[in-house]
Design a protein around this motif. Structure first.
Motif, mmCIF file in Angstrom:
data_model
loop_
_atom_site.group_PDB
_atom_site.id
_atom_site.type_symbol
_atom_site.label_atom_id
_atom_site.label_comp_id
_atom_site.label_asym_id
_atom_site.label_seq_id
_atom_site.Cartn_x
_atom_site.Cartn_y
_atom_site.Cartn_z
ATOM 1 N N ALA A 80 0.876 -1.191 0.220
ATOM 2 C CA ALA A 80 0.028 0.441 -0.158
ATOM 3 C C ALA A 80 0.873 0.896 0.123
ATOM 4 C CB ALA A 80 -0.901 0.154 1.425
ATOM 5 N N ALA A 81 1.234 1.750 -1.202
ATOM 6 C CA ALA A 81 2.102 2.988 -1.451
ATOM 7 C C ALA A 81 1.460 4.134 -1.494
ATOM 8 C CB ALA A 81 2.692 2.487 -2.374
ATOM 9 N N VAL A 82 2.018 4.911 -1.023
ATOM 10 C CA VAL A 82 1.004 6.587 -1.455
ATOM 11 C C VAL A 82 1.589 7.125 -2.182
ATOM 12 C CG1 VAL A 82 1.154 9.546 -0.867
ATOM 13 C CG2 VAL A 82 0.417 7.431 0.758
ATOM 14 N N GLY A 83 0.523 7.908 -4.172
ATOM 15 C CA GLY A 83 1.334 8.282 -5.034
ATOM 16 C C GLY A 83 1.015 7.117 -6.291
ATOM 17 N N ARG A 84 1.400 6.921 -7.184
ATOM 18 C CA ARG A 84 0.760 6.529 -8.859
ATOM 19 C C ARG A 84 1.660 6.241 -9.063
ATOM 20 N NH1 ARG A 84 -4.496 4.639 -8.131
ATOM 21 N NH2 ARG A 84 -6.405 6.236 -6.665
ATOM 22 N N ALA A 85 1.663 5.305 -9.952
ATOM 23 C CA ALA A 85 3.095 4.885 -11.053
ATOM 24 C C ALA A 85 2.230 5.730 -11.915
ATOM 25 C CB ALA A 85 3.044 3.354 -10.699
ATOM 26 N N LYS A 86 3.730 5.778 -12.614
ATOM 27 C CA LYS A 86 2.614 6.044 -13.747
ATOM 28 C C LYS A 86 3.328 5.697 -15.151
ATOM 29 C CE LYS A 86 2.335 10.892 -12.562
ATOM 30 N NZ LYS A 86 2.730 11.204 -10.951
ATOM 31 N N LYS A 99 -5.896 13.316 -2.718
ATOM 32 C CA LYS A 99 -6.840 13.112 -2.710
ATOM 33 C C LYS A 99 -6.903 12.676 -0.965
ATOM 34 C CE LYS A 99 -9.591 10.691 -6.201
ATOM 35 N NZ LYS A 99 -11.077 9.620 -6.516
ATOM 36 N N ALA A 100 -5.282 12.917 -0.682
ATOM 37 C CA ALA A 100 -5.268 12.198 0.469
ATOM 38 C C ALA A 100 -3.753 12.757 0.958
ATOM 39 C CB ALA A 100 -4.883 11.127 0.905
ATOM 40 N N GLN A 101 -4.353 14.123 1.448
ATOM 41 C CA GLN A 101 -2.831 15.485 1.591
ATOM 42 C C GLN A 101 -2.696 15.214 3.075
ATOM 43 O OE1 GLN A 101 -3.760 18.923 -0.467
ATOM 44 N NE2 GLN A 101 -3.980 17.973 -2.484
ATOM 45 N N LYS A 107 0.294 14.245 5.935
ATOM 46 C CA LYS A 107 0.482 12.863 6.944
ATOM 47 C C LYS A 107 -0.553 11.717 7.356
ATOM 48 C CE LYS A 107 5.701 12.522 8.233
ATOM 49 N NZ LYS A 107 6.852 13.325 8.744
ATOM 50 N N ALA A 108 -1.004 12.843 8.302
ATOM 51 C CA ALA A 108 -2.983 11.660 8.880
ATOM 52 C C ALA A 108 -4.010 11.342 8.256
ATOM 53 C CB ALA A 108 -3.219 12.724 9.586
ATOM 54 N N ALA A 109 -4.187 12.190 6.814
ATOM 55 C CA ALA A 109 -5.147 12.393 5.996
ATOM 56 C C ALA A 109 -4.350 10.979 5.029
ATOM 57 C CB ALA A 109 -5.567 12.602 5.002
ATOM 58 N N GLN A 110 -3.843 10.363 4.277
ATOM 59 C CA GLN A 110 -2.332 10.046 3.650
ATOM 60 C C GLN A 110 -2.520 8.479 5.118
ATOM 61 O OE1 GLN A 110 1.683 11.192 3.169
ATOM 62 N NE2 GLN A 110 0.208 12.356 1.176
ATOM 63 N N ALA A 111 -2.367 8.433 6.004
ATOM 64 C CA ALA A 111 -2.641 7.400 7.280
ATOM 65 C C ALA A 111 -3.204 6.546 7.539
ATOM 66 C CB ALA A 111 -1.878 7.532 8.708
ATOM 67 N N GLU A 112 -5.245 7.533 7.154
ATOM 68 C CA GLU A 112 -6.355 6.863 6.994
ATOM 69 C C GLU A 112 -6.458 6.310 5.566
ATOM 70 O OE1 GLU A 112 -8.779 5.478 8.364
ATOM 71 O OE2 GLU A 112 -7.973 6.736 10.140
ATOM 72 N N ALA A 113 -5.700 7.268 4.964
ATOM 73 C CA ALA A 113 -5.953 6.125 3.360
ATOM 74 C C ALA A 113 -5.247 4.697 3.083
ATOM 75 C CB ALA A 113 -5.737 6.982 2.479
ATOM 76 N N CYS A 128 0.650 -5.953 5.057
ATOM 77 C CA CYS A 128 0.714 -5.700 4.103
ATOM 78 C C CYS A 128 1.468 -4.220 4.641
ATOM 79 C CB CYS A 128 -0.811 -4.397 4.687
ATOM 80 S SG CYS A 128 -0.766 -3.179 3.286
ATOM 81 N N PHE A 129 2.768 -3.708 3.760
ATOM 82 C CA PHE A 129 3.485 -3.118 3.607
ATOM 83 C C PHE A 129 3.094 -2.024 3.024
ATOM 84 C CE2 PHE A 129 4.947 -7.408 2.969
ATOM 85 C CZ PHE A 129 5.926 -7.805 3.260
ATOM 86 N N LEU A 130 3.442 -0.775 4.204
ATOM 87 C CA LEU A 130 3.025 0.842 4.222
ATOM 88 C C LEU A 130 4.360 1.716 3.668
ATOM 89 C CD1 LEU A 130 1.072 1.074 7.346
ATOM 90 C CD2 LEU A 130 -0.112 -0.394 5.058
ATOM 91 N N ILE A 131 4.025 2.253 2.673
ATOM 92 C CA ILE A 131 4.805 3.213 1.759
ATOM 93 C C ILE A 131 4.423 4.899 1.922
ATOM 94 C CG2 ILE A 131 6.803 3.759 0.031
ATOM 95 C CD1 ILE A 131 6.988 0.753 -1.021
ATOM 96 N N GLY A 132 4.509 5.918 2.983
ATOM 97 C CA GLY A 132 4.301 6.910 2.765
ATOM 98 C C GLY A 132 3.884 7.533 1.682
ATOM 99 N N GLY A 133 3.969 9.044 1.530
ATOM 100 C CA GLY A 133 4.343 9.695 0.854
ATOM 101 C C GLY A 133 5.140 10.393 0.814
ATOM 102 N N ALA A 134 6.033 11.769 -0.126
ATOM 103 C CA ALA A 134 7.338 11.998 0.180
ATOM 104 C C ALA A 134 7.811 13.038 1.713
ATOM 105 C CB ALA A 134 7.082 13.815 -0.672
ATOM 106 N N ASP A 135 6.732 13.085 2.730
ATOM 107 C CA ASP A 135 7.337 13.802 3.774
ATOM 108 C C ASP A 135 6.434 12.169 4.786
ATOM 109 O OD1 ASP A 135 7.734 16.358 3.384
ATOM 110 O OD2 ASP A 135 4.831 16.252 3.307
#
Length: 156
Positions: free
Chosen positions: A6-12, A48-50, A52-58, A100-107
């Motif tokens: 589960a990773a924040v961001g979309r591969a293009k 849609k998840a800006q 850290k808290a919103a990303q964590a919930e997603a 479930c492996f978790l990868i956060g966003g840029a922060d």
């Protein structure tokens, strides 16, 4: 046991996305006889998840209740591939239905989410681009299946 990244961001697309896809397919084939897989990738849209808290919930929503959570964080533990494999095998053998492996966003990941994780993994003190970290994680998951199967893929 199912495995999820589960990773924040979309591969293009691009070479990193191709590597992730390749290792996920390989793991699906080799992991099944070992009770591992399939591997799924859940991508969280940063728009849609800006924050850290919103990303964590997603990220929490992307993982089913009761899943063993493993965070990727630069402050985590650096482990060997056999130790990483042991984390997965112990989860499987204890009856876990999913890791479930978790990868956060840029922060990075929200510290509260990291605190919920059974393990926190670091790929070293260097900072890696998120898409490359996904590819490295997907390869290590595949490598874990090869170690468990006793193939010569992993040599020390």
């Amino acid at each position: 046991m199912r495995l999820r990244i589960a990773a924040v961001g979309r591969a293009k697309g691009g070479p990193e996305a191709a590597l992730v896809s390749d290792y996920i397919k390989r793991t699906g084939k080799s992991g099944r006889p070992l009770g591992l897989g399939p591997v799924e990738l859940s991508e969280i849209d940063e728009r849609k998840a800006q924050g850290k808290a919103a990303q964590a919930e997603a990220l929490r929503r992307a993982c089913p209740d009761g899943a063993v959570l493993i965070a990727l964080d630069e402050r985590g533990d650096t482990v060997t591939s056999p130790q990483f494999t042991d984390w997965i095998a112990k989860a499987r053998d204890s009856g876990a239905r999913e890791v479930c492996f978790l990868i956060g966003g840029a922060d990075g990941l929200d510290p509260a989410l990291v605190a919920e994780c059974r393990h926190v993994l670091s790929f070293g003190r260097l900072v890696w681009p998120h898409m490359l970290a996904r590819a490295m994680l997907a390869e290590q998951i595949y490598r874990a299946t090869q170690i468990l199967a006793g193939t010569p893929y992993h040599r020390v």
